[in-house]
Design a protein around this motif. Structure first.
Motif, PDB file in Angstrom:
ATOM      1  N   ALA A   1       1.414  -3.533  -6.210  1.00  0.00           N
ATOM      2  CA  ALA A   1       2.290  -4.378  -6.658  1.00  0.00           C
ATOM      3  C   ALA A   1       2.723  -5.028  -4.947  1.00  0.00           C
ATOM      4  N   ARG A   2       2.964  -4.354  -3.661  1.00  0.00           N
ATOM      5  CA  ARG A   2       2.967  -4.823  -2.497  1.00  0.00           C
ATOM      6  C   ARG A   2       2.484  -4.220  -1.759  1.00  0.00           C
ATOM      7  N   GLY A   3       2.002  -5.816  -0.345  1.00  0.00           N
ATOM      8  CA  GLY A   3       1.920  -5.101   0.796  1.00  0.00           C
ATOM      9  C   GLY A   3      -0.391  -5.026   0.440  1.00  0.00           C
ATOM     10  N   ILE A   4      -1.065  -4.885   0.635  1.00  0.00           N
ATOM     11  CA  ILE A   4      -2.197  -4.996   0.777  1.00  0.00           C
ATOM     12  C   ILE A   4      -2.634  -4.851  -0.737  1.00  0.00           C
ATOM     13  N   GLY A   5      -1.979  -3.976  -1.635  1.00  0.00           N
ATOM     14  CA  GLY A   5      -2.185  -3.822  -3.193  1.00  0.00           C
ATOM     15  C   GLY A   5      -2.299  -5.001  -3.615  1.00  0.00           C
TER      16      GLY A   5
ATOM     17  N   TYR B   1       2.556   1.933  -9.752  1.00  0.00           N
ATOM     18  CA  TYR B   1       3.570   1.467  -8.672  1.00  0.00           C
ATOM     19  C   TYR B   1       4.318   2.601  -9.310  1.00  0.00           C
ATOM     20  N   SER B   2       5.140   3.516  -7.760  1.00  0.00           N
ATOM     21  CA  SER B   2       6.118   4.321  -7.966  1.00  0.00           C
ATOM     22  C   SER B   2       7.700   4.269  -7.974  1.00  0.00           C
ATOM     23  N   SER B   3       8.239   3.653  -7.103  1.00  0.00           N
ATOM     24  CA  SER B   3       9.449   3.357  -6.994  1.00  0.00           C
ATOM     25  C   SER B   3       9.926   1.575  -7.155  1.00  0.00           C
ATOM     26  N   ASN B   4       8.954   1.384  -6.678  1.00  0.00           N
ATOM     27  CA  ASN B   4       9.935  -0.585  -6.753  1.00  0.00           C
ATOM     28  C   ASN B   4       8.970  -1.289  -8.041  1.00  0.00           C
TER      29      ASN B   4
ATOM     30  N   GLY C   1       3.922   5.280 -12.125  1.00  0.00           N
ATOM     31  CA  GLY C   1       3.486   6.915 -12.022  1.00  0.00           C
ATOM     32  C   GLY C   1       2.981   7.317 -10.775  1.00  0.00           C
ATOM     33  N   ASN C   2       3.151   8.084 -10.119  1.00  0.00           N
ATOM     34  CA  ASN C   2       3.105   8.968  -8.891  1.00  0.00           C
ATOM     35  C   ASN C   2       1.428   9.478  -8.408  1.00  0.00           C
ATOM     36  N   VAL C   3       1.006   8.564  -7.951  1.00  0.00           N
ATOM     37  CA  VAL C   3      -0.539   9.010  -7.922  1.00  0.00           C
ATOM     38  C   VAL C   3      -0.305  10.732  -7.329  1.00  0.00           C
TER      39      VAL C   3
ATOM     40  N   ASN D   1      -8.426   2.673  -5.183  1.00  0.00           N
ATOM     41  CA  ASN D   1      -6.739   3.407  -5.286  1.00  0.00           C
ATOM     42  C   ASN D   1      -6.297   2.998  -3.600  1.00  0.00           C
ATOM     43  N   ASN D   2      -5.522   2.299  -3.832  1.00  0.00           N
ATOM     44  CA  ASN D   2      -5.031   1.793  -2.287  1.00  0.00           C
ATOM     45  C   ASN D   2      -3.156   2.647  -1.835  1.00  0.00           C
ATOM     46  N   ALA D   3      -3.150   3.412  -3.310  1.00  0.00           N
ATOM     47  CA  ALA D   3      -1.767   3.850  -2.432  1.00  0.00           C
ATOM     48  C   ALA D   3      -1.666   4.183  -1.417  1.00  0.00           C
TER      49      ALA D   3
ATOM     50  N   ASN E   1      -2.038  13.838   9.987  1.00  0.00           N
ATOM     51  CA  ASN E   1      -1.517  14.114   8.231  1.00  0.00           C
ATOM     52  C   ASN E   1      -2.759  12.718   8.146  1.00  0.00           C
ATOM     53  N   TYR E   2      -2.609  11.356   8.569  1.00  0.00           N
ATOM     54  CA  TYR E   2      -2.647   9.921   8.206  1.00  0.00           C
ATOM     55  C   TYR E   2      -4.176  10.174   8.488  1.00  0.00           C
ATOM     56  N   ALA E   3      -5.040  10.424   9.321  1.00  0.00           N
ATOM     57  CA  ALA E   3      -5.875  10.434   9.546  1.00  0.00           C
ATOM     58  C   ALA E   3      -6.983  11.082   8.822  1.00  0.00           C
TER      59      ALA E   3
ATOM     60  N   SER F   1      -6.095  12.255   5.746  1.00  0.00           N
ATOM     61  CA  SER F   1      -6.478  11.680   4.556  1.00  0.00           C
ATOM     62  C   SER F   1      -7.306  10.494   4.573  1.00  0.00           C
ATOM     63  N   LYS F   2      -7.219   9.862   5.513  1.00  0.00           N
ATOM     64  CA  LYS F   2      -8.066   8.718   5.798  1.00  0.00           C
ATOM     65  C   LYS F   2      -9.712   9.101   5.594  1.00  0.00           C
ATOM     66  N   SER F   3      -9.928   9.885   6.591  1.00  0.00           N
ATOM     67  CA  SER F   3     -11.196  10.338   6.970  1.00  0.00           C
ATOM     68  C   SER F   3     -11.984  10.910   5.711  1.00  0.00           C
TER      69      SER F   3
ATOM     70  N   PRO G   1      -9.036  -0.700   6.236  1.00  0.00           N
ATOM     71  CA  PRO G   1      -8.342  -2.188   6.877  1.00  0.00           C
ATOM     72  C   PRO G   1      -8.249  -0.952   8.738  1.00  0.00           C
ATOM     73  N   GLY G   2      -8.368  -2.790   9.348  1.00  0.00           N
ATOM     74  CA  GLY G   2      -7.275  -2.295  10.935  1.00  0.00           C
ATOM     75  C   GLY G   2      -6.237  -2.267  10.381  1.00  0.00           C
ATOM     76  N   TYR G   3      -5.004  -2.734  11.470  1.00  0.00           N
ATOM     77  CA  TYR G   3      -3.653  -3.000  11.236  1.00  0.00           C
ATOM     78  C   TYR G   3      -3.869  -4.543  10.230  1.00  0.00           C
ATOM     79  N   VAL G   4      -2.593  -4.004   9.031  1.00  0.00           N
ATOM     80  CA  VAL G   4      -2.000  -5.147   8.632  1.00  0.00           C
ATOM     81  C   VAL G   4      -1.124  -5.234   8.231  1.00  0.00           C
ATOM     82  N   GLU G   5      -0.734  -6.993   8.337  1.00  0.00           N
ATOM     83  CA  GLU G   5       0.637  -7.607   8.882  1.00  0.00           C
ATOM     84  C   GLU G   5       1.643  -6.944   7.571  1.00  0.00           C
ATOM     85  N   THR G   6       2.164  -5.719   7.276  1.00  0.00           N
ATOM     86  CA  THR G   6       2.754  -5.370   5.564  1.00  0.00           C
ATOM     87  C   THR G   6       3.973  -4.777   6.199  1.00  0.00           C
ATOM     88  N   GLU G   7       4.672  -3.922   5.005  1.00  0.00           N
ATOM     89  CA  GLU G   7       5.452  -2.826   5.266  1.00  0.00           C
ATOM     90  C   GLU G   7       5.898  -2.059   6.450  1.00  0.00           C
TER      91      GLU G   7
HETATM   92  N1  LIG Z   1      -1.174  -1.797   6.411  1.00  0.00           N
HETATM   93  C1  LIG Z   1      -1.955  -1.834   7.484  1.00  0.00           C
HETATM   94  O1  LIG Z   1      -1.965  -1.947   8.768  1.00  0.00           O
HETATM   95  C2  LIG Z   1      -2.943  -0.385   6.412  1.00  0.00           C
HETATM   96  C3  LIG Z   1      -4.325  -0.406   7.664  1.00  0.00           C
HETATM   97  C4  LIG Z   1      -5.286   0.438   6.830  1.00  0.00           C
HETATM   98  C5  LIG Z   1      -4.706   1.104   5.735  1.00  0.00           C
HETATM   99  N2  LIG Z   1      -4.149   0.512   5.019  1.00  0.00           N
HETATM  100  C6  LIG Z   1      -3.742   1.277   4.241  1.00  0.00           C
HETATM  101  O2  LIG Z   1      -3.763   0.249   2.764  1.00  0.00           O
HETATM  102  C7  LIG Z   1      -3.009   1.108   1.810  1.00  0.00           C
HETATM  103  C8  LIG Z   1      -1.830   0.487   1.538  1.00  0.00           C
HETATM  104  O3  LIG Z   1      -1.153  -0.098   2.176  1.00  0.00           O
HETATM  105  P1  LIG Z   1       0.161  -1.599   2.992  1.00  0.00           P
HETATM  106  O4  LIG Z   1       0.475  -1.614   4.145  1.00  0.00           O
HETATM  107  O5  LIG Z   1      -0.535  -2.015   1.591  1.00  0.00           O
HETATM  108  O6  LIG Z   1       1.384   0.031   2.374  1.00  0.00           O
HETATM  109  P2  LIG Z   1       2.344  -0.323   1.514  1.00  0.00           P
HETATM  110  O7  LIG Z   1       3.560  -1.772   1.969  1.00  0.00           O
HETATM  111  O8  LIG Z   1       4.000   0.304   2.781  1.00  0.00           O
HETATM  112  O9  LIG Z   1       2.912  -0.142   0.562  1.00  0.00           O
HETATM  113  C9  LIG Z   1       2.124   0.905   0.008  1.00  0.00           C
HETATM  114  C10 LIG Z   1       1.932   1.015  -1.518  1.00  0.00           C
HETATM  115  O10 LIG Z   1       1.480   2.223  -1.871  1.00  0.00           O
HETATM  116  C11 LIG Z   1       2.743   2.606  -3.046  1.00  0.00           C
HETATM  117  N3  LIG Z   1       3.121   3.957  -3.120  1.00  0.00           N
HETATM  118  C12 LIG Z   1       3.041   5.079  -2.794  1.00  0.00           C
HETATM  119  N4  LIG Z   1       3.162   6.177  -3.157  1.00  0.00           N
HETATM  120  C13 LIG Z   1       2.992   6.076  -3.932  1.00  0.00           C
HETATM  121  C14 LIG Z   1       3.211   6.997  -5.085  1.00  0.00           C
HETATM  122  N5  LIG Z   1       3.731   8.774  -4.731  1.00  0.00           N
HETATM  123  N6  LIG Z   1       2.273   6.994  -6.059  1.00  0.00           N
HETATM  124  C15 LIG Z   1       1.842   6.104  -6.427  1.00  0.00           C
HETATM  125  N7  LIG Z   1       1.725   4.224  -5.807  1.00  0.00           N
HETATM  126  C16 LIG Z   1       2.895   5.020  -4.321  1.00  0.00           C
HETATM  127  C17 LIG Z   1       3.993   1.579  -2.989  1.00  0.00           C
HETATM  128  O11 LIG Z   1       4.098   1.643  -4.393  1.00  0.00           O
HETATM  129  P3  LIG Z   1       5.672   1.893  -4.648  1.00  0.00           P
HETATM  130  O12 LIG Z   1       6.272  -0.058  -3.948  1.00  0.00           O
HETATM  131  O13 LIG Z   1       6.347   1.449  -6.081  1.00  0.00           O
HETATM  132  O14 LIG Z   1       6.894   2.367  -3.541  1.00  0.00           O
HETATM  133  C18 LIG Z   1       3.335   0.359  -2.552  1.00  0.00           C
HETATM  134  O15 LIG Z   1       2.611  -0.335  -3.301  1.00  0.00           O
HETATM  135  C19 LIG Z   1      -2.130   2.776   1.944  1.00  0.00           C
HETATM  136  O16 LIG Z   1      -3.162   3.084   2.169  1.00  0.00           O
HETATM  137  C20 LIG Z   1      -2.885   2.240   3.620  1.00  0.00           C
HETATM  138  O17 LIG Z   1      -3.195   3.505   3.717  1.00  0.00           O
HETATM  139  C21 LIG Z   1      -2.806  -0.075   5.606  1.00  0.00           C
END
Ligand SMILES: NC(=O)c1ccc[n+]([C@@H]2O[C@H](COP(=O)([O-])OP(=O)(O)OC[C@H]3O[C@@H](n4cnc5c(N)ncnc54)[C@H](OP(=O)(O)O)[C@@H]3O)[C@@H](O)[C@H]2O)c1
Length: 246
Positions: free
Chosen positions: A13-17, A35-38, A61-63, A88-90, A153-155, A157-159, A184-190
């Protein structure tokens, strides 16, 4: 069972998802957006797409909790009778250098980013195996390919998603199921908005294409991988990073 294909998109529901949900829904797939909280973002996106004639449902649901993953999949199967695609985007970040990172910081990120993908994949797998078809796409990151200061931690998880995807891809390759990653590389999201501006300027200066990515550019790669015609692509990583890692 409906004729319409069904995709589950975690964090849909947010960002890339949200872009993945939008792209798939506009292509005619029913999207079950997690979604988890929003809840507000989820309801707003579902309302907007439904008004366009798209078919979208939202599921809390919390993944990081296996029972939640199981329940969400059961909800979707009860409503729609099928799951064709799992995305699996969360994902979350808790950035600190290793010296400052606590054990809790480590587990908080691994639980959602890596274990969450495992729980969700496990929850859909028997159904996909029974039907003899399925597409699983895990959203990794360029950071899983290069590492980054403040993100052990993030690296990790992603590797970890690369190894998990390749192993599962091998297990189910003859069963009509593909498993791939989009990195993805750096994407314009929160998530990226949380990076300090001076740090972001340096990051952008190091991206060959010279700009941040857009969420819809990631969504396009996901749409490509879930297509019927993509059945010969499995265990792969599609990098969408403006040339950051070539
Ligand atoms: N933005 C980047 O530059 C970038 C680059 C590389 C990879 N990525 C990856 O792309 C994916 C999406 O990133 P984004 O930038 O779109 O992030 P984001 O804007 O912060 O959104 C994160 C999303 O994950 C959900 N989420 C977080 N914790 C959760 C949980 N415990 N259970 C279920 N859902 C949960 C959030 O749901 P709620 O709104 O309900 O909290 C939200 O929809 C992530 O896996 C991120 O690591 C992002």
């Amino acid at each position: 069972m409906t004729d319409q294909k069904v995709a589950i998109v975690t964090g849909g529901a947010r960002g890339i998802g949200a872009a993945i949900t939008t792209g798939l829904a506009r292509s005619g797939v029913h999207v079950a957006a997690g979604y988890s909280s929003n809840s507000r973002a989820a309801e707003e996106l579902a309302g907007k797409l439904s008004a366009e004639g798209c078919s979208v449902s939202v599921h809390q649901g919390n993944v990081g909790v296996p029972e939640d993953c199981q329940r969400v999949v059961e909800e979707v199967l009860a409503d729609r009778g099928r799951v064709d695609h799992l995305v699996n985007n969360a994902g979350v970040t808790v950035d600190k250098t290793m010296r400052k990172m606590t054990v809790d910081d480590w587990h908080a990120v691994l639980r959602i980013n890596l274990s969450g993908a495992f729980y969700m994949s496990k929850a859909v797998l028997e159904h996909m195996l029974e039907r003899g078809s399925g597409r699983i796409v895990n959203i990794s990151s360029v950071i899983g390919q290069t590492g980054n200061v403040g993100q052990v931690n993030y690296a990790a998880s992603k590797s970890g998603l690369f190894g998990m995807s390749q192993s599962l891809a091998r297990e189910v390759a003859r069963k009509g199921i593909t498993v791939n990653c989009v990195a993805p590389g750096y994407v314009e999201t929160e998530m990226v908005a949380a990076v300090p501006e001076n740090v972001l300027e340096k990051i952008i200066a190091g991206i060959p294409v010279g700009r941040l990515g857009q969420a819809h550019e990631i969504a396009r790669a996901v749409q490509f991988l879930v297509d019927d015609e993509a059945g010969y692509i499995t265990g792969s990583v599609v990098s969408v990073n403006g040339g950051m890692d070539m």
